[in-house]
Design a protein around this motif. Structure first.
Motif, PDB file in Angstrom:
ATOM      1  N   UNK C  97       0.810  -1.213   0.000  1.00  0.00           N
ATOM      2  CA  UNK C  97       0.000   0.000   0.000  1.00  0.00           C
ATOM      3  C   UNK C  97       0.844   1.263   0.000  1.00  0.00           C
ATOM      4  N   UNK C  98       1.997   1.194   0.694  1.00  0.00           N
ATOM      5  CA  UNK C  98       2.861   2.380   0.727  1.00  0.00           C
ATOM      6  C   UNK C  98       3.274   2.772  -0.686  1.00  0.00           C
ATOM      7  N   UNK C  99       3.649   1.764  -1.489  1.00  0.00           N
ATOM      8  CA  UNK C  99       4.134   2.087  -2.825  1.00  0.00           C
ATOM      9  C   UNK C  99       3.021   2.646  -3.697  1.00  0.00           C
ATOM     10  N   UNK C 372       2.321  -8.962   5.935  1.00  0.00           N
ATOM     11  CA  UNK C 372       1.684  -7.699   5.601  1.00  0.00           C
ATOM     12  C   UNK C 372       1.996  -6.600   6.603  1.00  0.00           C
ATOM     13  N   UNK C 373       2.834  -6.893   7.569  1.00  0.00           N
ATOM     14  CA  UNK C 373       3.246  -5.849   8.479  1.00  0.00           C
ATOM     15  C   UNK C 373       2.144  -5.373   9.402  1.00  0.00           C
ATOM     16  N   UNK C 374       1.311  -6.296   9.850  1.00  0.00           N
ATOM     17  CA  UNK C 374       0.223  -5.927  10.745  1.00  0.00           C
ATOM     18  C   UNK C 374       0.805  -5.480  12.077  1.00  0.00           C
ATOM     19  N   UNK C 487      -4.006   1.745  11.478  1.00  0.00           N
ATOM     20  CA  UNK C 487      -5.044   1.186  10.624  1.00  0.00           C
ATOM     21  C   UNK C 487      -4.571   1.020   9.193  1.00  0.00           C
ATOM     22  N   UNK C 488      -3.641   1.869   8.743  1.00  0.00           N
ATOM     23  CA  UNK C 488      -3.124   1.770   7.383  1.00  0.00           C
ATOM     24  C   UNK C 488      -2.453   0.422   7.168  1.00  0.00           C
ATOM     25  N   UNK C 489      -1.763  -0.070   8.205  1.00  0.00           N
ATOM     26  CA  UNK C 489      -1.104  -1.377   8.083  1.00  0.00           C
ATOM     27  C   UNK C 489      -2.101  -2.514   8.183  1.00  0.00           C
ATOM     28  N   UNK C 517     -11.034   4.322   9.715  1.00  0.00           N
ATOM     29  CA  UNK C 517     -10.982   4.631   8.287  1.00  0.00           C
ATOM     30  C   UNK C 517     -10.318   5.985   8.077  1.00  0.00           C
ATOM     31  N   UNK C 518     -10.619   6.908   8.992  1.00  0.00           N
ATOM     32  CA  UNK C 518     -10.067   8.245   8.820  1.00  0.00           C
ATOM     33  C   UNK C 518      -8.560   8.234   8.978  1.00  0.00           C
ATOM     34  N   UNK C 519      -8.035   7.432   9.909  1.00  0.00           N
ATOM     35  CA  UNK C 519      -6.592   7.338  10.075  1.00  0.00           C
ATOM     36  C   UNK C 519      -5.932   6.779   8.833  1.00  0.00           C
ATOM     37  N   UNK C 520      -6.593   5.796   8.206  1.00  0.00           N
ATOM     38  CA  UNK C 520      -6.031   5.201   7.003  1.00  0.00           C
ATOM     39  C   UNK C 520      -6.067   6.189   5.846  1.00  0.00           C
ATOM     40  N   UNK C 521      -7.225   6.848   5.698  1.00  0.00           N
ATOM     41  CA  UNK C 521      -7.437   7.672   4.518  1.00  0.00           C
ATOM     42  C   UNK C 521      -6.679   8.981   4.565  1.00  0.00           C
ATOM     43  N   UNK C 522      -6.295   9.394   5.748  1.00  0.00           N
ATOM     44  CA  UNK C 522      -5.567  10.660   5.905  1.00  0.00           C
ATOM     45  C   UNK C 522      -6.253  11.807   5.195  1.00  0.00           C
TER      46      UNK C 522
END
Lengths: 174, 681, 522
Positions: C97-99, C372-374, C487-489, C517-522
């Motif tokens: 996801x980072x990439x 997946x780096x959870x 949450x992104x991870x 969701x908000x933390x992931x979506x930034x």
């Protein structure tokens, strides 16, 4: 579980106190009792709220969820949250309206049958809040759908949300 | 009087013969062949049904000896109340299906010649009428074979596909295995009469008169039951049904499922109640058990299918089971000398025979119309057809409601009567039976519920929703003749459901003759509107009132909803704010059946998995996923595979006799002549 | 480590962060070596537009080698004529996801990435537009089209499971309860889910770019409003990054306040989550009990800080109030909460119908969790010992003795039990913190931020580890602020936990992860 039930029926449990600052004078309490009748006037029955998160940080949502806990218990006013906008009377929108939620918010608004009210809950919903000016927000719900009332706060406490709804109904039935 | 049931039935056969004679001249103009042919056949069927009805009403039996037949063994025909009733069953549905065929068969014109279809259809129809009329073992078997052979060719109509050929072959094999058993059974009954010395007692009359000792009677019954069960599709001899019925053209499937299976029922009733007459209770229990197994397993198999015609074929298995339940109960009650209950059970079973013919024929006609329009048998490729084929949808819906045994249609009446036969039975002298009867009632209830679920799936996935398929050619409504056929069948379903007391009055003489009891008096004891099988306090059902009630509620609701202009608004579906809804986002047949698959899955061999294709670089990033589900019939592995393997093994062993050298064959001939010379006198 | 150091073109050490700059050809090998041979954990990977500094884009990949309190940051510099970088997803799946985010935000293409769809922006966002570039702008008409959401500029095909009988169930953005928006595409047969594909970023607010507009001081407020229920932890991590950039160290008293309040936040979150899971199994009694205890704790928060979500307490350089003056209040409320928590757990563990639903549901295997780096509760419930408080002790965590609580099964019950054990741990930590007294004032004065200085800030939120990385430009204003919430991870791992479960268990699985969701979506 049976022990729990017996305990609840028999024992006297100390009530969870309302938060500081939320104490209502008797004269004001009378106005809030009228609330129920006012809701009946507009909607014919109890009030149903559909809460929409249009990009909030989730604090406002948790405050809305707290409304249904035994401390605030809005169901005793006849207010409740519903799952489908088709059953809703009020749309309670939180968040600065992220652009990628604009479309969904519009669809939800159109799916709600009339009469309907839109309440923008929180500072972000009012004018974008701390996110005002970011490229990915619309700076407030009013830029997407027509709004009937605002509840300020970041986030507004559950008590403030109830009072805000009460004042809105009050204003509309004047 | 010139006009009598016999003359009418002769006119019916005459119509068939005229058609067969005309075919070589008409086959160049296929359209004319279809129109004329099926009209003649419709007339023939109508006449046969009329003759049958007349016989049942009049209650007189007619016997005819034909001048044809083997030397010293002419053919006997008999038109009695039982034959007449089954003539009505066969003739009525054949009449509707023949009208339907006029439009349906035209759909084959662009691909192949339909001459063989018309000819074999005529022979098939004639064969079924003759089976019901035959009065001696020889003619019965000839008619049976005619029926089986002509239906084989009908199943094989679209023979360019290998699965069709295989299905037809399987059907032929099972039909002949059954026929051998029937032949042996008749042999036992006929031989006993003459002490196995001559052929004279091959007539049914002779068989009726012989007193069969218990052991041989049992042998005859078991052989006959096995043979007729193979034709009827009773589990475990049912495997040919779901293979053969789907591949045949739909009008043929309607006839096969609707009436050909009933000739087997006719056979069982004739042999047990008429030819043998006196039997112990365990025969009835055996029939009842097989009936219960067939009904429950049949409907479970049906739920797993997503091929529309296969689903209907498995439902035939289930309904034959229900008919056998009624007949089994009648046999049990007869063996304990309870004529009233026996009459109730028998009438329930035979009423269900007629009803099943009607609604199964209707459903197959509907499925045929869908197949005709979409060229697709797989329900997963259909959907939303109600918009293009509203008439077919309504008729199919009537068929679905009838088969799910819901008022006001006919399925409800016959299943209700079967339930009453269960519930009104007093405690019998046998403990095993006392356990079996409540269990049977419960299983019947389970069957009805599962059948309703199955037809919700069938109707919902096929007609409602949106088209799931990939090809969106023009789908058009069925043409007028197909619609008329289905309309007539639907009206009959409704009539049989709303006026049950009249039907029972008509069927009473039949019950009287076979089991010695009548229920018409008690059934309409409170007037013609109320069906009260034994007594009004125990159970009653008023079909006309139910029908009028349902109708009025529907009309009132419709008027209330549509009275104010603008009261109903059509808006897009609420889709959680997403909007990009595709036709994959609706329930499929496989999904609908999934909870039942999970609960009853142990009865089948089910293999279900999702595979990543290609075996990916990393399970976290699949490129393509493929879901695969296979539900198989365990009876294949338990019964057929071993039998097939054993017969192959045996043939290989015996095959060693085929040396291929002429000297060896000459030795065989020589040895045979020696043996014959020594041992024959 | 030696092989990494040998391949590095340049090495830079700041506090516990070591920056290794490598060449593009070595990038993938180095990362593979760290992930597979040294079992390092990928913490965050991001890009930065440093063209005003030296004309390059930079890709930073932050690894933690277990057992040490060091961050190994692999840096790759890209000149503007290189439009892409070698993707490390095939060797380090956690980077996927980072990439994709780097591709959406900067336009730098990860070469060899198995999934080339856009991550952050939906179909209506114009192609070729990358907001975190310094020279980015968008015309009004594109902005409006983006909001209207009708045009499809870059299609986003969902994976369709082939085979007959699959039903696709699309759920949301607008979900049935009071929950954040996101879209889930289930491929199910009947009730059994065979494949799930989530599509998030409906609440994308452009936070990282907004940090650059607001400046460092106002940024504290923004950090607190990324994810409401971990406001304080986000604020603390952000302030830590800025303080490390400035080179200041907060007082012992401020550190104690931050530690105490972090644990208070963890307490109210975990109790609320356990209660919330009962909503997933329709055990209304448990849900309401948990909600009452949570309400008590949130009212305590308001008394302590003026905000139910502990906002406004963190500032750069320390805290605004001394929470230790409310000793009695805090201890009494926590005591009450402990009692309530014990009753709740007795009730839940004794309710067989509830435990039946939780056991063996939503299993996340250790292998997938590691790959997946959870992070956080979900990782600990699947057997990974991942707790930033333990592996990189900060604030006063080095003085408190505790263990990271792990369970092996990885199902919903494990996640509930991990939370339960952490509640007890937090309670004892809070009580332990009150046993000492702490020196120093509330804040220390800020210093000017050196040009182009950068630092990492981190802490453990109730959900998992949060990371902030900030870099200042030559005027001391924010050049880049990268935030990575736990949450992104964890979101990419949720489908793997859900496969094979039935649809009614999906809300339960979701509630057991309780991701933002908000933390992931930034």
């Amino acid at each position: 579980m049976i022990k729990e039930i017996i305990k609840n029926l028999a024992a006297k449990k100390p009530a969870v106190p309302f938060p500081q600052g939320f104490s209502v004078k008797p004269e004001e309490a009378v106005k809030i009792v009228d609330f129920q009748k006012k809701i009946d006037t507009i909607f014919g029955r109890s009030l149903r709220i559909r809460q929409i998160d249009a990009g909030s940080c989730n604090a406002c949502e948790w405050e809305c969820t707290a409304l249904t806990n035994p401390v605030y218990d809005i169901q005793r006013f006849g207010i409740d949250f519903v799952a489908s906008p088709r059953h809703a009377d009020v749309l309670l929108v939180t968040g600065p309206v992220a652009r990628q939620m604009e479309f969904a918010l519009g669809r939800t608004y159109l799916a709600t049958p009339e009469p309907r009210l839109v309440v923008a809950c929180g500072d972000c919903a009012k004018d974008g809040g701390i996110y005002r000016g970011s490229y990915a927000v619309t700076n407030g719900v009013a830029n997407v759908i027509p709004v009937d009332g605002y509840i300020a706060g970041c986030p507004p406490s559950p008590a403030a949300i109830v009072l805000g709804l009460a004042q809105l109904i009050e204003k509309l039935t004047k | 009087m010139f006009l009598s049931p016999v003359s009418i039935i002769s006119a019916s056969f005459a119509a068939v013969l005229i058609l067969l004679a005309l075919t070589p001249f008409l086959r160049l103009n296929q359209r004319l062949l279809i129109n004329a042919g099926f009209s003649l056949l419709a007339l023939s069927a109508f006449l046969a049904a009329a003759a049958g009805a007349w016989t049942v009403i009049a209650g007189v039996a007619h016997q005819v000896v034909l001048p044809v037949g083997l030397p010293d063994l002419p053919f006997h025909l008999r038109l009695d109340i039982l034959s007449g009733y089954f003539l009505v069953v066969v003739g009525l549905l054949a009449f509707f299906v023949s009208i339907y065929s006029i439009g349906y068969v035209k759909g084959f014109l662009d691909r192949r010649s339909v001459t063989s279809l018309v000819v074999f259809y005529a022979l098939f129809l004639a064969g079924m009428f003759l089976v019901v009329l035959a009065d001696d073992a020889l003619f019965f078997l000839i008619a049976w074979e005619m029926m089986a052979a002509s239906s084989y060719f009908l199943v094989l109509f679209e023979d360019e596909r290998i699965e069709n050929r295989r299905a037809a072959f399987l059907y032929l094999v099972v039909a002949h295995v059954g026929a051998i058993a029937i032949l042996l059974s008749f042999g036992v009954m006929a031989g006993l009469a003459t002490g196995f010395t001559g052929f004279q007692s091959y007539t049914f009359d002779a068989m009726r008169e012989t007193e069969l000792p218990a052991g041989l009677a049992t042998l005859a019954f078991l052989l006959a039951f096995f043979g007729f069960a193979a034709k009827a599709g009773v589990i475990p001899l049912h495997v040919w049904l779901p293979e053969a019925h789907p591949v045949a053209p739909s009008n043929v499937s309607a006839l096969m499922s609707g009436v050909m299976l009933k000739t087997a029922i006719y056979g069982i009733v004739r042999v047990v109640f008429d030819l043998i007459g006196d039997f112990p209770w365990w025969w009835g229990a055996l029939v009842l058990v097989f009936g219960l197994i067939s009904s429950v397993m049949g409907v479970l198999y049906a739920l797993m299918q997503h091929d529309l015609k296969r689903l209907l074929a498995y439902h035939s298995v289930e309904n034959i089971g229900i008919i056998l339940i009624g007949i089994g109960l009648a046999m049990i009650f007869t063996s304990f000398d309870m004529p009233l209950l026996a009459a109730l059970a028998l009438i329930a079973g035979l009423y269900h025979t007629l009803n099943h013919a009607m609604f199964k024929g209707l459903l197959f006609m509907g499925a045929g119309a869908v197949l005709h329009a979409t060229h697709e048998r797989n329900m997963e490729e259909m959907g939303g057809l109600i918009r293009f084929m509203p008439w077919t949808a309504v008729f199919f819906l009537i068929g679905c409601i009838s088969i799910s045994a819901l008022p006001p249609f006919n399925g409800f009446v016959s299943e209700w009567l079967t339930y009453q036969a269960f519930l009104l039975s007093p405690s019998l002298p046998n403990t095993l039976l006392n356990l079996l009867i409540p269990l049977g009632a419960a299983l019947l209830a389970l069957t009805s519920a599962l059948a309703a679920a199955c037809f919700v799936k069938a109707f919902g996935v096929t007609f409602l929703g949106h088209n799931r398929g990939h090809h969106h050619g023009t789908i058009h409504e069925a043409d007028w003749s197909m619609r008329i056929g289905m309309l007539l069948a639907s009206l009959t379903c409704l009539a049989l459901g709303v006026f049950p007391t009249f039907m029972i009055r008509l069927m009473d003489p039949l019950a009287d003759e076979l089991v010695g009891g009548t229920i018409a008096a008690s059934a309409s004891g409170v007037g013609w509107m109320w069906l009260t099988p034994i007594a009004a306090e125990r159970a009653s059902y008023s079909a006309p009132i139910a029908f009028l009630g349902i109708l009025s509620i529907v009309i009132i609701t419709y008027l209330l909803l549509h009275s104010r202009a603008g009261a109903i608004r059509r808006v897009p579906l609420w889709d959680c704010g997403f909007e990009k809804v595709t036709n994959r986002m609706q329930y499929t047949a496989t999904s609908f059946a999934m909870p039942i698959r999970r609960i009853f899955g142990y009865l089948f061999s089910i293999k279900e998995h999702v595979r990543q294709m290609p075996p990916a670089t990393h399970p976290a990033f699949p490129e393509r996923l493929h879901y695969h589900l296979r539900v198989r019939d365990r009876f294949w592995m338990w019964i057929y595979q071993p039998v097939v393997d054993a017969s192959f093994w045996l043939s290989r062993r015996i095959g060693r006799l085929q040396q291929g050298r002429i000297q060896v064959y000459l030795i065989y001939s020589f040895v045979t002549i020696l043996v014959l010379l020594i041992f024959s006198r | 480590m030696d092989s990494v150091m040998k391949k590095a073109v340049k090495t830079d050490v700041r506090l516990n962060e070591t920056y290794f700059e490598v060449k593009a050809d070595d990038f993938r090998d180095v990362c593979r070596h760290l992930f597979e041979d040294l079992h390092a954990v990928l913490r965050v990977m991001f890009a930065s537009d440093e063209r005003e500094r030296d004309g390059c884009f930079r890709i930073y990949t932050v690894f933690t080698v277990p057992g040490t309190d060091r961050f190994s940051i692999i840096v790759l510099s890209l000149t503007p004529d290189e439009p892409g970088f070698p993707s490390i997803t095939s060797v380090v799946p956690a980077a996927h996801w980072y990439e994709r985010e780097i591709m959406d935000m900067f336009g730098l293409v990860p070469r060899g990435h198995p999934d080339r769809r856009r991550l952050v922006f939906h179909e209506a966002f114009p192609a070729g537009s990358h907001p975190l570039r310094k020279d980015w702008s968008m015309v009004e008409s594109d902005m409006r089209a983006w909001g209207e959401g009708k045009t499809i500029n870059v299609p986003h095909p969902f994976m369709e499971v082939e085979g007959e009988g699959i039903v696709e169930i699309p759920v949301g953005p607008v979900h049935a309860g009071i929950i954040e928006p996101g879209h889930f595409r289930f491929s199910a047969v009947g009730e059994t889910i065979f494949f799930l594909e989530p599509r998030l970023f409906y609440t994308h607010k452009g936070t990282e770019k907004h940090f650059e507009t607001l400046g460092f001081t106002e940024g504290v407020k923004l950090a607190e409003r990324v994810s409401g229920t971990s406001s304080f932890a986000h604020g603390a991590a952000y302030c830590m990054a800025i303080e490390r950039m400035m080179g200041i160290e907060i007082t012992e008293k401020a550190a104690a306040v931050r530690t105490l309040v972090l644990e208070l936040e963890r307490l109210y979150n975990h109790i609320g989550d356990i209660g919330n899971m009962c909503a997933g199994t329709a055990l209304a009694l448990g849900y309401m009990k948990g909600a009452v205890i949570k309400e008590r704790l949130m009212q305590l928060n308001e008394r302590l800080t003026g905000s139910r979500y502990l906002r406004g307490l963190n500032v750069i350089g320390g805290v605004t109030r001394d929470v230790f003056t409310h000793t009695d209040d805090i201890l009494k409320t926590v005591d009450h909460a402990t009692q309530g928590y014990k009753e709740l757990m007795t009730l839940l563990l004794g309710a067989v119908s509830h435990i039946e639903r939780l056991q063996h549901t939503g299993r996340l295997s250790k292998d997938i969790a590691r790959k997946l780096g959870v992070t956080g509760v979900a990782a600990r419930a699947s057997g990974l010992t991942d707790d930033i408080r333990k592996s990189h002790p900060h604030l006063l965590y080095d003085r408190l003795i505790f263990e990271a609580h792990t369970y092996e099964q990885g199902d919903v019950l494990s996640r509930m039990m991990v939370r339960a054990e952490e509640i007890e741990c937090s309670i004892s930590m809070i009580q332990a913190l009150f046993e000492s007294s702490y020196q120093g004032g509330l804040t220390v004065p800020e210093r000017t931020i050196p040009a182009y200085s950068a630092a990492l800030g981190y802490t453990e939120t109730p959900r998992g580890s949060v990371f902030y990385w900030a870099m200042a430009d030559k005027a001391g204003k924010p050049l880049r602020v990268k935030l990575r919430s736990p949450s992104f991870c964890n979101w990419p791992a949720v489908p793997f936990a859900v496969h094979g479960n039935i649809v009614p268990d999906f809300p339960l699985c979701n509630k057991s992860f309780n991701l933002s969701y908000s933390g992931t979506d930034m």
